[in-house]
Scaffold this motif. Sequence first.
Motif, PDB file in Angstrom:
ATOM      1  N   LEU B  98      16.303  22.765  25.195  1.00 61.47           N
ATOM      2  CA  LEU B  98      16.629  23.553  24.004  1.00 61.47           C
ATOM      3  C   LEU B  98      15.495  23.503  22.970  1.00 61.47           C
ATOM      4  O   LEU B  98      15.209  24.506  22.295  1.00 61.47           O
ATOM      5  N   PHE B 130      24.815  18.611  18.610  1.00 63.92           N
ATOM      6  CA  PHE B 130      23.840  19.183  17.683  1.00 63.92           C
ATOM      7  C   PHE B 130      24.012  18.510  16.329  1.00 63.92           C
ATOM      8  O   PHE B 130      25.089  18.570  15.724  1.00 63.92           O
ATOM      9  N   TYR B 169      17.735  27.124  15.867  1.00 67.68           N
ATOM     10  CA  TYR B 169      18.766  26.347  16.575  1.00 67.68           C
ATOM     11  C   TYR B 169      20.079  27.114  16.595  1.00 67.68           C
ATOM     12  O   TYR B 169      20.753  27.199  17.619  1.00 67.68           O
ATOM     13  N   LEU B 173      22.007  28.155  19.984  1.00 66.05           N
ATOM     14  CA  LEU B 173      23.274  27.439  20.215  1.00 66.05           C
ATOM     15  C   LEU B 173      24.454  28.394  20.399  1.00 66.05           C
ATOM     16  O   LEU B 173      25.493  27.997  20.928  1.00 66.05           O
ATOM     17  N   THR B 176      25.147  28.301  23.948  1.00 64.09           N
ATOM     18  CA  THR B 176      25.080  26.986  24.598  1.00 64.09           C
ATOM     19  C   THR B 176      26.304  26.166  24.204  1.00 64.09           C
ATOM     20  O   THR B 176      26.618  26.045  23.012  1.00 64.09           O
ATOM     21  N   HIS B 178      28.214  23.170  22.991  1.00 67.48           N
ATOM     22  CA  HIS B 178      27.758  22.013  22.233  1.00 67.48           C
ATOM     23  C   HIS B 178      28.850  21.533  21.274  1.00 67.48           C
ATOM     24  O   HIS B 178      29.837  22.236  21.026  1.00 67.48           O
ATOM     25  N   SER B 180      29.016  20.246  17.374  1.00 69.05           N
ATOM     26  CA  SER B 180      28.216  20.168  16.161  1.00 69.05           C
ATOM     27  C   SER B 180      28.648  18.959  15.336  1.00 69.05           C
ATOM     28  O   SER B 180      29.844  18.711  15.161  1.00 69.05           O
TER      29      SER B 180
END
Lengths: 217, 200
Positions: B98, B130, B169, B173, B176, B178, B180
């Motif tokens: 990333l 993240f 980012y 993201l 993606t 993820h 946070s």
Amino acid sequence: MTKRGYFITIEGGEGAGKSIQVEILASHLREEGYPIVVTREPGGTRIGEQIRAITHNQENVDMEATTEAYLMAAARAQHVAQIIEPALAAGKIVVCDRYVDSSIAYQGFGRKLGADTITILNNLAVNGAKPDLTLLLSVPPGIGQKRRSKSDKAKDRLDLQQQDFYVRVHEGYLLLAKSDPARFVVIYAQKLIVQVAQSIWLEVFGRLPAKNGKTKT
Amino acid sequence: MITNQGKLIVFEGISGTGKETQAKLLKEYLNSKGIIAHIVYHPTPDLKNILTSWRQTRKIGHITEIYLLLADRSDRVRQVINPAREKGEWIISLRNSLSALVYQAQNSRERLWTAKQFARFEPLPDHLFFFDIPPRDALVRIKARCTHTGEPLGKFETLAYLTQKSDAYRRVLKTTDHISLDANRPIRSIHEVIVTAVRD
């Protein structure tokens, strides 16, 4: 880009006589008054030379083929951005000893990573800088190997790989040439150096763009 | 909670968000539960030194950097990450592919190509965290760290740069998976969120 030079690459297996032919071709071009840049891969920039030291180091003989392919492409990306593209943009003739076709022949065919895989892997590095003419110096692999072992160059990691590897490289080169006949010229390089040089010059001279807008004599 | 294959945990985010601190805490936690865990850096410290030096002295191009990151990561995946996970050990990776999409790739064509190349060999993380923080706060923390350790500010450590990368980012993201994390929260409470997520 309005002003663009002419991009020549010299390809071939080990012991095909590329280095000496690059020198002879360069001196012909200089005599004819063409602005030229002579360069080579892997290398051609200080970053490229440092990467070359890694890929050719005997201690890295177990380096994985994919990692090696990325390192070679890293050196190429720097080479294209720093040397090849600026020279072509300035209208110069670029003569390059090995380029992407070497990666496709050695890594794609020789190390069996696949020609398409290596082509795609190099797309970002090449960034559109495709050769106008590729001279493939072709000698049967056994003969190239013999020539190389007689020369005083120290054997490096890439020289120590097996015979069938070189056969795959040789056949891979010929396939590449067949797939892009407009760009490739195959030169049979088993002849005397001067004869090979003459064949090369005949091919190159006929294709060169005119100098400074003047027609060739 | 333990499967045969060790998990791959990735921490991402701009610098100054506390990723390394949390990696060490998570490693200690996993060790206390009898799980062997390794912290790996992307890029490796060796490549990071080379990039820092070549940016200063050799005018290294951003595409050259992408290829060196690919070479470095493919080697690390083969030598360290995959063998460890096959033994049931966990990997905590500080950054992964990333980062190249955020820091090196300059347009959507380069991002797509780079993502596809990393996907050839880099395993998908089991959890990607993240570390989210306003860039201004990140800069304060980076400056404090530099004062403390004596190391100079890096190329990516200005407010304009951090803001630009923070936005980048957010863009990558979107596509993606993820989790946070609010990186301004206390260290212990962030650690608790991470532990809860990986314990599932």
